[in-house]
Design a protein around this motif. Structure first.
Motif, PDB file in Angstrom:
ATOM      1  N   GLN A 173     -14.037  -5.665  -0.386  1.00 29.67           N
ATOM      2  CA  GLN A 173     -13.782  -5.115   1.026  1.00 29.67           C
ATOM      3  C   GLN A 173     -14.215  -4.124   1.346  1.00 29.67           C
ATOM      4  OE1 GLN A 173      -9.437  -4.882   0.828  1.00 29.67           O
ATOM      5  NE2 GLN A 173      -9.210  -6.781   1.080  1.00 29.67           N
ATOM      6  N   GLU A 174     -14.608  -3.158   0.315  1.00 29.92           N
ATOM      7  CA  GLU A 174     -15.067  -1.777   0.798  1.00 29.92           C
ATOM      8  C   GLU A 174     -16.535  -1.791   0.046  1.00 29.92           C
ATOM      9  OE1 GLU A 174     -13.393   0.727   2.086  1.00 29.92           O
ATOM     10  OE2 GLU A 174     -11.463  -0.692   2.275  1.00 29.92           O
ATOM     11  N   ARG A 175     -17.509  -0.716   0.431  1.00 28.41           N
ATOM     12  CA  ARG A 175     -18.754  -0.500  -0.028  1.00 28.41           C
ATOM     13  C   ARG A 175     -18.740  -0.023  -1.173  1.00 28.41           C
ATOM     14  NH1 ARG A 175     -22.653   1.333   4.732  1.00 28.41           N
ATOM     15  NH2 ARG A 175     -24.196   0.943   3.000  1.00 28.41           N
ATOM     16  N   SER A 176     -17.533   0.672  -1.677  1.00 29.55           N
ATOM     17  CA  SER A 176     -17.595   1.404  -3.052  1.00 29.55           C
ATOM     18  C   SER A 176     -17.001   0.553  -3.865  1.00 29.55           C
ATOM     19  CB  SER A 176     -16.818   2.685  -2.787  1.00 29.55           C
ATOM     20  OG  SER A 176     -16.493   3.404  -4.009  1.00 29.55           O
ATOM     21  N   GLN A 177     -17.753   0.622  -5.331  1.00 31.85           N
ATOM     22  CA  GLN A 177     -17.249  -0.254  -6.331  1.00 31.85           C
ATOM     23  C   GLN A 177     -15.592   0.399  -6.626  1.00 31.85           C
ATOM     24  OE1 GLN A 177     -18.738  -0.121 -10.374  1.00 31.85           O
ATOM     25  NE2 GLN A 177     -19.797  -2.099  -9.779  1.00 31.85           N
ATOM     26  N   MET A 178     -15.664   1.606  -6.690  1.00 29.17           N
ATOM     27  CA  MET A 178     -14.255   2.143  -7.177  1.00 29.17           C
ATOM     28  C   MET A 178     -13.101   1.882  -6.549  1.00 29.17           C
ATOM     29  SD  MET A 178     -15.265   3.847 -10.047  1.00 29.17           S
ATOM     30  CE  MET A 178     -13.811   4.609 -10.470  1.00 29.17           C
ATOM     31  N   LYS A 179     -13.504   2.002  -5.184  1.00 27.31           N
ATOM     32  CA  LYS A 179     -12.302   1.543  -4.029  1.00 27.31           C
ATOM     33  C   LYS A 179     -11.892   0.158  -4.225  1.00 27.31           C
ATOM     34  CE  LYS A 179     -13.264   5.073  -0.563  1.00 27.31           C
ATOM     35  NZ  LYS A 179     -13.756   5.182   0.750  1.00 27.31           N
ATOM     36  N   ASN A 180     -12.922  -0.844  -4.549  1.00 30.23           N
ATOM     37  CA  ASN A 180     -12.992  -2.195  -4.691  1.00 30.23           C
ATOM     38  C   ASN A 180     -11.902  -2.145  -6.014  1.00 30.23           C
ATOM     39  OD1 ASN A 180     -14.008  -3.376  -2.498  1.00 30.23           O
ATOM     40  ND2 ASN A 180     -15.762  -3.280  -3.088  1.00 30.23           N
ATOM     41  N   LYS A 181     -12.001  -1.556  -7.045  1.00 24.45           N
ATOM     42  CA  LYS A 181     -11.499  -1.504  -8.347  1.00 24.45           C
ATOM     43  C   LYS A 181     -10.011  -1.252  -8.188  1.00 24.45           C
ATOM     44  CE  LYS A 181     -11.700  -0.245 -13.032  1.00 24.45           C
ATOM     45  NZ  LYS A 181     -12.350   0.587 -13.983  1.00 24.45           N
ATOM     46  N   GLU A 182      -9.632  -0.185  -7.439  1.00 24.74           N
ATOM     47  CA  GLU A 182      -8.351   0.251  -7.242  1.00 24.74           C
ATOM     48  C   GLU A 182      -7.620  -0.897  -6.604  1.00 24.74           C
ATOM     49  OE1 GLU A 182      -8.628   4.072  -5.192  1.00 24.74           O
ATOM     50  OE2 GLU A 182      -9.731   4.947  -6.800  1.00 24.74           O
ATOM     51  N   ILE A 183      -8.211  -1.232  -5.432  1.00 31.16           N
ATOM     52  CA  ILE A 183      -7.523  -2.528  -4.551  1.00 31.16           C
ATOM     53  C   ILE A 183      -7.580  -3.540  -5.531  1.00 31.16           C
ATOM     54  CG2 ILE A 183      -7.879  -4.028  -2.493  1.00 31.16           C
ATOM     55  CD1 ILE A 183      -9.253  -1.938  -1.208  1.00 31.16           C
ATOM     56  N   ALA A 184      -8.310  -4.068  -6.277  1.00 29.84           N
ATOM     57  CA  ALA A 184      -7.969  -5.171  -6.922  1.00 29.84           C
ATOM     58  C   ALA A 184      -6.722  -4.849  -8.029  1.00 29.84           C
ATOM     59  CB  ALA A 184      -9.534  -5.615  -7.841  1.00 29.84           C
ATOM     60  N   LEU A 185      -6.802  -3.656  -8.520  1.00 26.21           N
ATOM     61  CA  LEU A 185      -5.789  -3.248  -9.592  1.00 26.21           C
ATOM     62  C   LEU A 185      -4.395  -3.362  -8.937  1.00 26.21           C
ATOM     63  CD1 LEU A 185      -7.122  -0.597 -11.913  1.00 26.21           C
ATOM     64  CD2 LEU A 185      -5.969  -2.520 -12.677  1.00 26.21           C
ATOM     65  N   ARG A 186      -4.301  -3.023  -7.782  1.00 27.35           N
ATOM     66  CA  ARG A 186      -3.066  -3.024  -7.007  1.00 27.35           C
ATOM     67  C   ARG A 186      -2.566  -4.406  -6.884  1.00 27.35           C
ATOM     68  NH1 ARG A 186      -4.037  -0.076  -1.720  1.00 27.35           N
ATOM     69  NH2 ARG A 186      -6.032   0.812  -2.731  1.00 27.35           N
ATOM     70  N   VAL A 187      -3.640  -5.459  -6.452  1.00 27.16           N
ATOM     71  CA  VAL A 187      -3.184  -6.652  -6.170  1.00 27.16           C
ATOM     72  C   VAL A 187      -2.808  -7.540  -7.362  1.00 27.16           C
ATOM     73  CG1 VAL A 187      -4.175  -9.049  -5.511  1.00 27.16           C
ATOM     74  CG2 VAL A 187      -4.829  -6.888  -4.105  1.00 27.16           C
ATOM     75  N   LEU A 188      -3.684  -7.136  -8.529  1.00 33.23           N
ATOM     76  CA  LEU A 188      -3.312  -7.590  -9.665  1.00 33.23           C
ATOM     77  C   LEU A 188      -1.779  -7.166 -10.365  1.00 33.23           C
ATOM     78  CD1 LEU A 188      -4.386  -9.249 -12.351  1.00 33.23           C
ATOM     79  CD2 LEU A 188      -4.804  -7.045 -13.442  1.00 33.23           C
ATOM     80  N   ARG A 189      -1.295  -6.040  -9.966  1.00 39.17           N
ATOM     81  CA  ARG A 189      -0.052  -5.653 -10.625  1.00 39.17           C
ATOM     82  C   ARG A 189       0.947  -6.414  -9.438  1.00 39.17           C
ATOM     83  NH1 ARG A 189      -2.155   0.013 -10.154  1.00 39.17           N
ATOM     84  NH2 ARG A 189      -2.821   0.538 -12.485  1.00 39.17           N
ATOM     85  N   ALA A 190       0.533  -6.470  -8.471  1.00 35.03           N
ATOM     86  CA  ALA A 190       1.559  -7.244  -7.522  1.00 35.03           C
ATOM     87  C   ALA A 190       1.719  -8.629  -7.994  1.00 35.03           C
ATOM     88  CB  ALA A 190       0.917  -7.306  -6.073  1.00 35.03           C
ATOM     89  N   ARG A 191       0.511  -9.409  -8.258  1.00 33.51           N
ATOM     90  CA  ARG A 191       0.703 -10.719  -8.937  1.00 33.51           C
ATOM     91  C   ARG A 191       1.509 -10.690 -10.270  1.00 33.51           C
ATOM     92  NH1 ARG A 191      -5.039 -13.261  -7.204  1.00 33.51           N
ATOM     93  NH2 ARG A 191      -4.830 -13.003  -5.089  1.00 33.51           N
ATOM     94  N   LEU A 192       1.275  -9.757 -10.948  1.00 36.44           N
ATOM     95  CA  LEU A 192       1.873  -9.911 -12.445  1.00 36.44           C
ATOM     96  C   LEU A 192       3.423  -9.696 -12.170  1.00 36.44           C
ATOM     97  CD1 LEU A 192      -0.583  -7.797 -14.595  1.00 36.44           C
ATOM     98  CD2 LEU A 192       0.125 -10.279 -14.718  1.00 36.44           C
ATOM     99  N   TYR A 193       3.764  -8.593 -11.246  1.00 37.84           N
ATOM    100  CA  TYR A 193       5.140  -8.554 -10.825  1.00 37.84           C
ATOM    101  C   TYR A 193       5.980  -9.620 -10.258  1.00 37.84           C
ATOM    102  CZ  TYR A 193       9.297  -6.491  -8.759  1.00 37.84           C
ATOM    103  OH  TYR A 193      10.578  -6.200  -8.311  1.00 37.84           O
ATOM    104  N   GLN A 194       5.064 -10.659  -9.374  1.00 35.94           N
ATOM    105  CA  GLN A 194       5.500 -11.495  -9.063  1.00 35.94           C
ATOM    106  C   GLN A 194       5.923 -12.681  -9.864  1.00 35.94           C
ATOM    107  OE1 GLN A 194       6.387 -11.969  -5.595  1.00 35.94           O
ATOM    108  NE2 GLN A 194       7.324 -13.843  -6.000  1.00 35.94           N
ATOM    109  N   GLN A 195       4.881 -12.810 -10.958  1.00 34.67           N
ATOM    110  CA  GLN A 195       5.107 -13.554 -12.068  1.00 34.67           C
ATOM    111  C   GLN A 195       6.309 -13.417 -12.913  1.00 34.67           C
ATOM    112  OE1 GLN A 195       1.768 -13.818 -14.926  1.00 34.67           O
ATOM    113  NE2 GLN A 195       0.950 -15.603 -13.989  1.00 34.67           N
TER     114      GLN A 195
END
Length: 155
Positions: free
Chosen positions: A47-69
Protein backbone atom coordinates in the motif's frame (compact mmCIF):
# COMPACT_ATOMS: atom_id res chain seq x y z
CA UNK A 1 -5.50 -7.90 22.27
CA UNK A 2 -1.89 -8.04 21.19
CA UNK A 3 -0.63 -11.35 19.83
CA UNK A 4 3.08 -11.88 20.33
CA UNK A 5 4.85 -12.87 17.12
CA UNK A 6 8.42 -14.10 17.50
CA UNK A 7 10.64 -12.61 14.77
CA UNK A 8 12.30 -16.05 14.43
CA UNK A 9 8.95 -17.46 13.27
CA UNK A 10 8.70 -14.99 10.38
CA UNK A 11 10.08 -15.19 6.88
CA UNK A 12 10.18 -11.74 5.30
CA UNK A 13 10.31 -11.36 1.53
CA UNK A 14 10.57 -8.06 -0.32
CA UNK A 15 9.61 -7.54 -3.93
CA UNK A 16 8.60 -4.85 -6.37
CA UNK A 17 5.05 -3.65 -6.08
CA UNK A 18 2.61 -4.37 -8.88
CA UNK A 19 0.32 -1.89 -10.57
CA UNK A 20 0.48 1.78 -11.38
CA UNK A 21 3.12 4.00 -9.85
CA UNK A 22 5.46 4.92 -12.60
CA UNK A 23 9.19 4.51 -12.58
CA UNK A 24 9.43 4.38 -8.75
CA UNK A 25 7.56 1.04 -8.70
CA UNK A 26 10.04 -0.47 -11.12
CA UNK A 27 13.16 0.54 -9.17
CA UNK A 28 12.43 -0.17 -5.47
CA UNK A 29 11.48 -3.28 -3.54
CA UNK A 30 8.81 -1.65 -1.38
CA UNK A 31 6.26 -4.51 -1.21
CA UNK A 32 6.54 -6.92 1.73
CA UNK A 33 5.41 -10.53 2.16
CA UNK A 34 5.39 -12.02 5.67
CA UNK A 35 5.13 -15.77 6.16
CA UNK A 36 4.39 -17.06 9.66
CA UNK A 37 6.27 -20.37 9.48
CA UNK A 38 4.48 -22.30 12.32
CA UNK A 39 1.00 -21.66 10.91
CA UNK A 40 1.77 -21.07 7.25
CA UNK A 41 -0.13 -17.76 7.19
CA UNK A 42 0.96 -15.41 4.38
CA UNK A 43 0.36 -11.65 4.40
CA UNK A 44 1.36 -9.26 1.61
CA UNK A 45 1.33 -5.48 1.69
CA UNK A 46 2.19 -2.96 -1.01
CA UNK A 47 0.00 0.00 0.00
CA UNK A 48 2.75 2.44 0.93
CA UNK A 49 5.88 3.59 -0.90
CA UNK A 50 8.02 2.75 2.13
CA UNK A 51 9.12 -0.80 2.83
CA UNK A 52 9.10 -0.13 6.59
CA UNK A 53 5.51 1.13 6.57
CA UNK A 54 4.41 -1.85 4.50
CA UNK A 55 6.14 -4.18 6.96
CA UNK A 56 4.33 -2.56 9.91
CA UNK A 57 0.96 -2.86 8.16
CA UNK A 58 1.65 -6.50 7.24
CA UNK A 59 2.61 -7.27 10.87
CA UNK A 60 -0.66 -5.75 12.11
CA UNK A 61 -2.65 -7.81 9.63
CA UNK A 62 -0.71 -10.96 10.58
CA UNK A 63 -1.39 -10.42 14.29
CA UNK A 64 -5.08 -9.88 13.58
CA UNK A 65 -5.28 -13.11 11.57
CA UNK A 66 -3.41 -15.07 14.25
CA UNK A 67 -5.78 -13.70 16.89
CA UNK A 68 -8.74 -14.72 14.70
CA UNK A 69 -7.30 -18.24 14.42
CA UNK A 70 -6.94 -18.47 18.21
CA UNK A 71 -10.54 -17.35 18.72
CA UNK A 72 -11.82 -19.83 16.12
CA UNK A 73 -9.91 -22.68 17.80
CA UNK A 74 -11.33 -21.79 21.24
CA UNK A 75 -14.83 -21.48 19.80
CA UNK A 76 -14.49 -24.89 18.15
CA UNK A 77 -13.30 -26.44 21.43
CA UNK A 78 -16.22 -24.89 23.33
CA UNK A 79 -18.67 -26.23 20.76
CA UNK A 80 -17.22 -29.73 20.96
CA UNK A 81 -17.36 -29.68 24.77
CA UNK A 82 -20.96 -28.49 24.63
CA UNK A 83 -21.82 -31.18 22.10
CA UNK A 84 -20.40 -33.81 24.45
CA UNK A 85 -22.45 -32.42 27.34
CA UNK A 86 -25.70 -32.19 25.38
CA UNK A 87 -25.25 -35.47 23.55
CA UNK A 88 -27.48 -36.68 20.75
CA UNK A 89 -30.65 -36.64 22.85
CA UNK A 90 -31.27 -40.25 21.97
CA UNK A 91 -33.47 -42.39 24.16
CA UNK A 92 -30.42 -44.35 25.31
CA UNK A 93 -29.00 -41.15 26.83
CA UNK A 94 -31.94 -40.55 29.13
CA UNK A 95 -31.09 -39.55 32.65
CA UNK A 96 -34.36 -40.07 34.45
CA UNK A 97 -37.84 -41.35 33.52
CA UNK A 98 -41.02 -40.36 35.32
CA UNK A 99 -43.65 -42.97 34.46
CA UNK A 100 -46.95 -41.91 36.05
CA UNK A 101 -49.01 -44.80 34.68
CA UNK A 102 -46.72 -47.35 36.34
CA UNK A 103 -46.15 -45.15 39.45
CA UNK A 104 -42.39 -45.37 38.88
CA UNK A 105 -39.32 -43.09 38.72
CA UNK A 106 -36.13 -44.53 37.21
CA UNK A 107 -32.69 -42.91 37.20
CA UNK A 108 -30.88 -44.63 34.34
CA UNK A 109 -27.37 -43.46 35.28
CA UNK A 110 -27.25 -45.37 38.55
CA UNK A 111 -30.04 -47.91 37.95
CA UNK A 112 -32.19 -46.53 40.77
CA UNK A 113 -35.91 -47.17 40.74
CA UNK A 114 -38.69 -45.84 43.00
CA UNK A 115 -42.22 -47.23 43.04
CA UNK A 116 -44.00 -44.30 44.74
CA UNK A 117 -43.87 -41.31 42.40
CA UNK A 118 -46.05 -39.01 44.56
CA UNK A 119 -43.78 -39.35 47.59
CA UNK A 120 -40.76 -38.89 45.36
CA UNK A 121 -42.12 -35.66 43.89
CA UNK A 122 -43.03 -34.33 47.31
CA UNK A 123 -39.40 -34.59 48.35
CA UNK A 124 -39.80 -37.30 50.92
CA UNK A 125 -37.30 -40.06 51.75
CA UNK A 126 -37.15 -41.45 48.18
CA UNK A 127 -35.80 -38.17 46.79
CA UNK A 128 -33.23 -38.04 49.58
CA UNK A 129 -32.18 -41.61 48.77
CA UNK A 130 -31.75 -40.71 45.10
CA UNK A 131 -29.63 -37.67 45.94
CA UNK A 132 -27.43 -39.76 48.25
CA UNK A 133 -26.96 -42.44 45.58
CA UNK A 134 -26.10 -39.80 42.96
CA UNK A 135 -23.51 -38.21 45.27
CA UNK A 136 -22.01 -41.62 46.02
CA UNK A 137 -21.87 -42.43 42.30
CA UNK A 138 -20.20 -39.07 41.52
CA UNK A 139 -17.60 -39.71 44.25
CA UNK A 140 -16.86 -43.18 42.87
CA UNK A 141 -16.49 -41.76 39.35
CA UNK A 142 -14.10 -39.05 40.58
CA UNK A 143 -11.98 -41.62 42.40
CA UNK A 144 -11.87 -43.86 39.31
CA UNK A 145 -10.81 -40.94 37.09
CA UNK A 146 -8.10 -39.99 39.59
CA UNK A 147 -6.79 -43.55 39.70
CA UNK A 148 -6.82 -43.81 35.89
CA UNK A 149 -4.83 -40.57 35.58
CA UNK A 150 -2.28 -41.75 38.15
CA UNK A 151 -1.89 -45.10 36.40
CA UNK A 152 -1.32 -43.37 33.05
CA UNK A 153 1.24 -40.97 34.52
CA UNK A 154 3.05 -43.82 36.32
CA UNK A 155 3.61 -45.66 33.05
Amino acid sequence: VDVKVDPKDLRIDTFRAKGAGGQHVNTTDSAVRLVHVPTGLVVECQQERSQMKNKEIALRVLRARLYQQIIEKEKCQQQSVRKLQVGTRAQSERIRTYNFTQDRVTDHRIAYEVRNIKEFLCGEKYLDQLIQRLLQSADEETINEFLDENLKSAK
